[in-house]
Write an enzyme that holds these catalytic residues in place. Structure first.
Site, PDB file in Angstrom:
ATOM      1  N   LYS A 196       0.815  -1.215   0.000  1.00  0.00           N
ATOM      2  CA  LYS A 196       0.000   0.000   0.000  1.00  0.00           C
ATOM      3  C   LYS A 196       0.848   1.265   0.000  1.00  0.00           C
ATOM      4  CE  LYS A 196      -4.416  -1.881   1.237  1.00  0.00           C
ATOM      5  NZ  LYS A 196      -5.454  -2.133   2.224  1.00  0.00           N
ATOM      6  N   ARG A 237      -3.861 -10.074   4.589  1.00  0.00           N
ATOM      7  CA  ARG A 237      -4.229 -10.107   3.168  1.00  0.00           C
ATOM      8  C   ARG A 237      -3.042  -9.573   2.375  1.00  0.00           C
ATOM      9  NH1 ARG A 237      -6.209  -6.634  -0.614  1.00  0.00           N
ATOM     10  NH2 ARG A 237      -7.780  -7.447  -2.060  1.00  0.00           N
TER      11      ARG A 237
HETATM   12  N1  HH2 Z   1      -7.514  -3.685   0.561  1.00  0.00           N
HETATM   13  C1  HH2 Z   1      -7.807  -3.646  -0.750  1.00  0.00           C
HETATM   14  C2  HH2 Z   1      -8.897  -4.387  -1.246  1.00  0.00           C
HETATM   15  N2  HH2 Z   1      -9.633  -5.174  -0.431  1.00  0.00           N
HETATM   16  N3  HH2 Z   1     -10.073  -6.035   1.722  1.00  0.00           N
HETATM   17  C3  HH2 Z   1      -9.795  -6.101   3.029  1.00  0.00           C
HETATM   18  N4  HH2 Z   1     -10.518  -6.864   3.849  1.00  0.00           N
HETATM   19  N5  HH2 Z   1      -8.758  -5.367   3.569  1.00  0.00           N
HETATM   20  C4  HH2 Z   1      -7.982  -4.559   2.806  1.00  0.00           C
HETATM   21  O1  HH2 Z   1      -7.068  -3.899   3.359  1.00  0.00           O
HETATM   22  C5  HH2 Z   1      -8.263  -4.468   1.402  1.00  0.00           C
HETATM   23  C6  HH2 Z   1      -9.340  -5.236   0.887  1.00  0.00           C
HETATM   24  C7  HH2 Z   1      -6.992  -2.822  -1.682  1.00  0.00           C
HETATM   25  O2  HH2 Z   1      -5.940  -3.548  -2.226  1.00  0.00           O
HETATM   26  P1  HH2 Z   1      -5.930  -4.310  -3.639  1.00  0.00           P
HETATM   27  O3  HH2 Z   1      -6.998  -5.355  -3.732  1.00  0.00           O
HETATM   28  O4  HH2 Z   1      -4.560  -4.828  -3.860  1.00  0.00           O
HETATM   29  O5  HH2 Z   1      -6.147  -3.176  -4.718  1.00  0.00           O
HETATM   30  P2  HH2 Z   1      -7.399  -2.677  -5.554  1.00  0.00           P
HETATM   31  O6  HH2 Z   1      -8.457  -2.241  -4.588  1.00  0.00           O
HETATM   32  O7  HH2 Z   1      -6.829  -1.556  -6.372  1.00  0.00           O
HETATM   33  O8  HH2 Z   1      -7.890  -3.823  -6.406  1.00  0.00           O
END
Ligand code: HH2
Length: 253
Positions: A196, A237
Site C-alpha cells: 500500500k 491479506r
Molecule cells: N484492501 C484492498 C482491497 N480489499 N479487503 C480487506 N478486507 N482489507 C484490505 O485492506 C483491502 C481489501 C486494496 O488492495 P488491492 O486489492 O490490492 O487493490 P485494488 O483495490 O486496487 O484492487
C-alpha cells in the site's frame, strides 16, 4: 489470504490477471505457496477508482472462483450483494466486504463475512480523512457492524481496520500500533497492508523521493504483516504469499 485482482486497474496487480486463465494460474500458485484463502476481486477500490457495473464484476470473478474453489477456500472481494451471491453460488465461502454492509447476504448463505472500515468512498476517500480518535472510531464502527451481523445470523465474523481506506499515513500507523484494541474485541481480525501507498510514502521520506513503486514495497509489506500477526491478527491479506507464509511460520514458532 492471497490477493487475486481480476481487474484491469488494481493499484499493484491491475492488468496482470484480468484474463481468467492467468488469474486461475496465479491463484493456484498462491495455493502452492501456502495461502489458506484466495481473495478474488473484480473491482478495484484504490483511491480514485471508477465503480464497475455488477454484471461486469460477476463476469470477471465467477469463472475464476469456480476453478479455484475445489482447491482452496475462496473469498470474494466485493461491495455488491448480486456479485457476492453469484460468487457464493460459484463456491466462495467468505464475503470480503470493504463496505461492511453485506452481512445479510452472508447470513442467508451461511458463509463467513469480513467487515472492513472505510471512511467515505474510494473515489474521494483520500481527499481529507479526519478522525478525533481514529482507533476508537474504527473500533466502534466495526464492533457495531459485527454485532448487527451476529444478530442477523452470521457465525464467522471478521473485522478489518481498512488500512488506506480514508486514512492518512499517520492514521494507518496509529491503527497498526493499537491493533490490540481490535483484537481485544474477541472478533477475528484481518489486516491488509500489502504494497500500500503509505509504505511507499514512509520509505520515500528517508530517501528524499516522493514515493516508492508498488513493486518495491515487499519489505514494508512483510514488516507490517509480521507486526500485525505478532499483535494478534488471525489473517493478513497479501500479494506476496510465499515470503509472508515464511514470516507467519516464524511468528507462529
Ligand atoms: N484492501 C484492498 C482491497 N480489499 N479487503 C480487506 N478486507 N482489507 C484490505 O485492506 C483491502 C481489501 C486494496 O488492495 P488491492 O486489492 O490490492 O487493490 P485494488 O483495490 O486496487 O484492487
Amino acid at each position: 489470504m492471497g490477493v487475486l485482482n481480476v481487474t484491469p486497474d488494481s493499484f499493484s496487480d491491475g492488468g496482470r490477471f484480468d484474463e481468467p486463465d492467468a488469474a486461475i494460474a496465479h491463484g493456484l500458485v498462491m495455493v502452492a505457496e501456502g495461502a489458506d484463502v484466495v481473495d478474488v476481486g473484480g473491482e478495484s477500490t484504490r483511491p480514485g477508482a471508477e465503480p464497475v457495473p455488477a454484471a461486469e464484476e460477476r463476469r470477471r470473478v465467477v469463472p475464476v472462483i469456480e476453478a479455484l474453489a475445489p482447491h482452496v477456500r475462496v473469498s470474494v472481494d466485493t461491495r455488491k450483494a448480486a456479485v457476492a451471491e453469484a460468487a457464493i453460488a460459484a463456491g466462495a465461502t467468505l464475503v470480503n466486504d470493504v463496505s461492511a454492509s453485506l452481512h445479510e447476504v452472508a447470513a442467508a448463505a451461511g458463509v463467513g463475512w469480513v467487515a472492513m472500515h472505510m471512511q467515505g468512498e474510494p473515489g474521494t476517500m483520500q481527499r481529507q480523512p479526519r478522525y478525533t480518535d481514529v482507533v476508537a472510531e474504527v473500533r466502534e464502527h466495526l464492533v457495531a457492524r459485527a454485532e448487527r451481523a451476529r444478530s442477523a445470523g452470521v457465525d464467522e465474523v471478521w473485522i478489518d481496520p481498512g488500512i488506506g481506506f480514508g486514512k492518512t499515513v499517520e492514521h494507518n500507523l496509529t491503527l497498526l500500533a493499537h491493533l490490540g484494541r481490535l483484537v481485544d474485541t474477541g472478533l477475528l481480525v484481518v489486516v491488509g497492508t500489502s504494497r500500500k501507498r503509505f509504505l511507499g510514502q514512509l520509505l520515500a521520506d528517508s530517501d528524499g523521493v516522493d514515493d516508492v513503486p508498488t513493486d518495491d514495497r515487499l519489505e514494508g509489506s512483510l514488516a507490517t504483516a509480521t507486526w500485525a500477526m505478532v499483535e494478534g491478527a488471525a489473517m493478513v491479506r497479501v500479494h506476496d504469499v510465499a515470503p509472508t507464509v515464511q514470516a507467519a511460520r516464524v511468528v507462529a514458532a
